[in-house]
Design an enzyme around this catalytic site. Sequence first.
Site, PDB file in Angstrom:
ATOM      1  N   CYS A   1      34.723  17.601 -27.907  1.00  0.00           N
ATOM      2  CA  CYS A   1      33.658  17.676 -28.930  1.00  0.00           C
ATOM      3  C   CYS A   1      33.990  16.874 -30.175  1.00  0.00           C
ATOM      4  O   CYS A   1      35.016  17.096 -30.826  1.00  0.00           O
ATOM      5  CB  CYS A   1      33.395  19.140 -29.301  1.00  0.00           C
ATOM      6  SG  CYS A   1      32.178  19.324 -30.621  1.00  0.00           S
TER       7      CYS A   1
ATOM      8  N   GLU B   1      23.896  10.971 -27.152  1.00  0.00           N
ATOM      9  CA  GLU B   1      23.826  11.864 -25.984  1.00  0.00           C
ATOM     10  C   GLU B   1      22.499  11.671 -25.261  1.00  0.00           C
ATOM     11  O   GLU B   1      22.425  11.694 -24.037  1.00  0.00           O
ATOM     12  CB  GLU B   1      23.962  13.332 -26.409  1.00  0.00           C
ATOM     13  CG  GLU B   1      25.269  13.670 -27.088  1.00  0.00           C
ATOM     14  CD  GLU B   1      25.348  15.149 -27.397  1.00  0.00           C
ATOM     15  OE1 GLU B   1      24.984  15.530 -28.527  1.00  0.00           O
ATOM     16  OE2 GLU B   1      25.739  15.934 -26.505  1.00  0.00           O
TER      17      GLU B   1
ATOM     18  N   ARG C   1      33.603  18.769 -34.375  1.00  0.00           N
ATOM     19  CA  ARG C   1      34.391  19.952 -34.714  1.00  0.00           C
ATOM     20  C   ARG C   1      34.719  20.147 -36.185  1.00  0.00           C
ATOM     21  O   ARG C   1      35.309  21.164 -36.552  1.00  0.00           O
ATOM     22  CB  ARG C   1      35.678  19.959 -33.871  1.00  0.00           C
ATOM     23  CG  ARG C   1      35.417  20.325 -32.441  1.00  0.00           C
ATOM     24  CD  ARG C   1      36.693  20.298 -31.627  1.00  0.00           C
ATOM     25  NE  ARG C   1      37.088  18.940 -31.267  1.00  0.00           N
ATOM     26  CZ  ARG C   1      38.314  18.596 -30.893  1.00  0.00           C
ATOM     27  NH1 ARG C   1      39.271  19.503 -30.880  1.00  0.00           N
ATOM     28  NH2 ARG C   1      38.582  17.348 -30.549  1.00  0.00           N
TER      29      ARG C   1
ATOM     30  N   TRP D   1      24.013  20.614 -32.901  1.00  0.00           N
ATOM     31  CA  TRP D   1      22.868  19.697 -32.938  1.00  0.00           C
ATOM     32  C   TRP D   1      23.258  18.448 -32.162  1.00  0.00           C
ATOM     33  O   TRP D   1      24.438  18.211 -31.884  1.00  0.00           O
ATOM     34  CB  TRP D   1      22.475  19.348 -34.388  1.00  0.00           C
ATOM     35  CG  TRP D   1      23.619  18.935 -35.244  1.00  0.00           C
ATOM     36  CD1 TRP D   1      24.147  17.681 -35.374  1.00  0.00           C
ATOM     37  CD2 TRP D   1      24.410  19.783 -36.093  1.00  0.00           C
ATOM     38  NE1 TRP D   1      25.213  17.690 -36.242  1.00  0.00           N
ATOM     39  CE2 TRP D   1      25.390  18.961 -36.697  1.00  0.00           C
ATOM     40  CE3 TRP D   1      24.374  21.149 -36.419  1.00  0.00           C
ATOM     41  CZ2 TRP D   1      26.334  19.461 -37.601  1.00  0.00           C
ATOM     42  CZ3 TRP D   1      25.312  21.636 -37.300  1.00  0.00           C
ATOM     43  CH2 TRP D   1      26.268  20.816 -37.884  1.00  0.00           C
TER      44      TRP D   1
HETATM   45  N1  ARG Z   1      25.420  16.071 -23.789  1.00  0.00           N
HETATM   46  C1  ARG Z   1      24.617  17.237 -23.601  1.00  0.00           C
HETATM   47  C2  ARG Z   1      23.137  16.828 -23.566  1.00  0.00           C
HETATM   48  O1  ARG Z   1      22.821  15.687 -23.730  1.00  0.00           O
HETATM   49  C3  ARG Z   1      24.829  18.289 -24.678  1.00  0.00           C
HETATM   50  C4  ARG Z   1      26.265  18.677 -24.967  1.00  0.00           C
HETATM   51  C5  ARG Z   1      26.451  19.371 -26.298  1.00  0.00           C
HETATM   52  N2  ARG Z   1      26.047  18.531 -27.395  1.00  0.00           N
HETATM   53  C6  ARG Z   1      26.084  18.868 -28.676  1.00  0.00           C
HETATM   54  N3  ARG Z   1      25.659  17.990 -29.543  1.00  0.00           N
HETATM   55  N4  ARG Z   1      26.507  20.054 -29.078  1.00  0.00           N
HETATM   56  O2  ARG Z   1      22.261  17.644 -23.428  1.00  0.00           O
END
Ligand code: ARG
Length: 358
Positions: free
Chosen positions: A65, A238, A68, A233
């Site tokens: 992560c 991602e 953090r 968030w």
């Molecule tokens: N990578 C995942 C997604 O695209 C989520 C993982 C957690 N991500 C976060 N920003 N807490 O759905």
Amino acid sequence: MSNKSLLNKAESYLKLCYLELNKHHLFEERWSKVKLSIEKDGTYELLDFELDYGAKVAWRNSNKCIGRLFWRSMDVFDMRNVNSIDSVFEALFEHINYATNNGNIRSTITIFHHKSEIRIWNPQLLSFAGYKKKDGSFVGDPKNLNFTNECIKLGWKPKMGNFDILPIVVQVGSKPPVFRDIPTDIIKLVSIEHPKFKSFSELNLKWYSTPIISNMKLEVGGIEFNAAPFNGWYMGTEIGARNLSDENRYNLLLPIAKLMNLDTKSKHSLWKDRALIELNFAVLHSFKKSGVKIVDHHTASKQYMQFVKKEQKEGREATGDWSWIVPPISGSTMEVFHTQMNDIENSPNYFYLKDPWI
Ligand code: ARG
């Protein structure tokens, strides 16, 4: 888990917890009670503050992560008193609503009792269905193909859309799993548009506001919470550099390059890279415009380096998994790329669970 290993894990967590929270004078008395309980019953109950702090330290120890820096500011909902299926769904819907907070996302975890035998089947509480059509092509998110099929087997009606929010599936013990639709008024979706390339919106892309992981267990002091969904968030990449662009996900780089009029015949034109950057820009732009909290990868990388320094200052070494921390685009422009990381596993922590339908 053997009593011996539980004793070891309990002792080392309680030491850490009482030391870091300036309660060391209370440790010996607490430890003798916990020891007795483990020897007698083979388990023990964490006190409220021990569980609360454990969930946060588990985040601090999550090597994959990048977010953090904010590990201390998580809202912990202790739902260990809940056991009826109705109240489980209620707590999960409340999690979605509270964490989403109308766009001002709050990092939140909801923890059910370790003996409750509650298992959430969803990998995430919010997710899009994936379907495979007879001709072999995909609709929706291919990542969720198997889970979608399980939902259909349970009686959920497929809608065959690209962005159908899946129901929540909960199983208690060996009873059959139960599915329920998420009330639409607590789901926030963001439509993806681009301020310059107007035809982006014709692709009708969307993503959900809040990534709530529900297929990991929380381990604190040797106690394992199999039902403990948590969220932060989004970081833009991602969605933009994985979910919407990976070939085995929404695979959208070619249609995007086409609408940008790029030369997709030659690799040399870097059409994939150009499409990727504009898609990522569109994601950040659209979330911002909809008032949904999101972080770009440059800011997140900077925050991660602050986390590393802060940990050092407090006498700990930040652990991290380089291949996960470095964002999937523009790696070398960020300090994390040029930083060595130590990927050792500390406790408390979060661990992936096996898919329950296998
Ligand atoms: N990578 C995942 C997604 O695209 C989520 C993982 C957690 N991500 C976060 N920003 N807490 O759905």
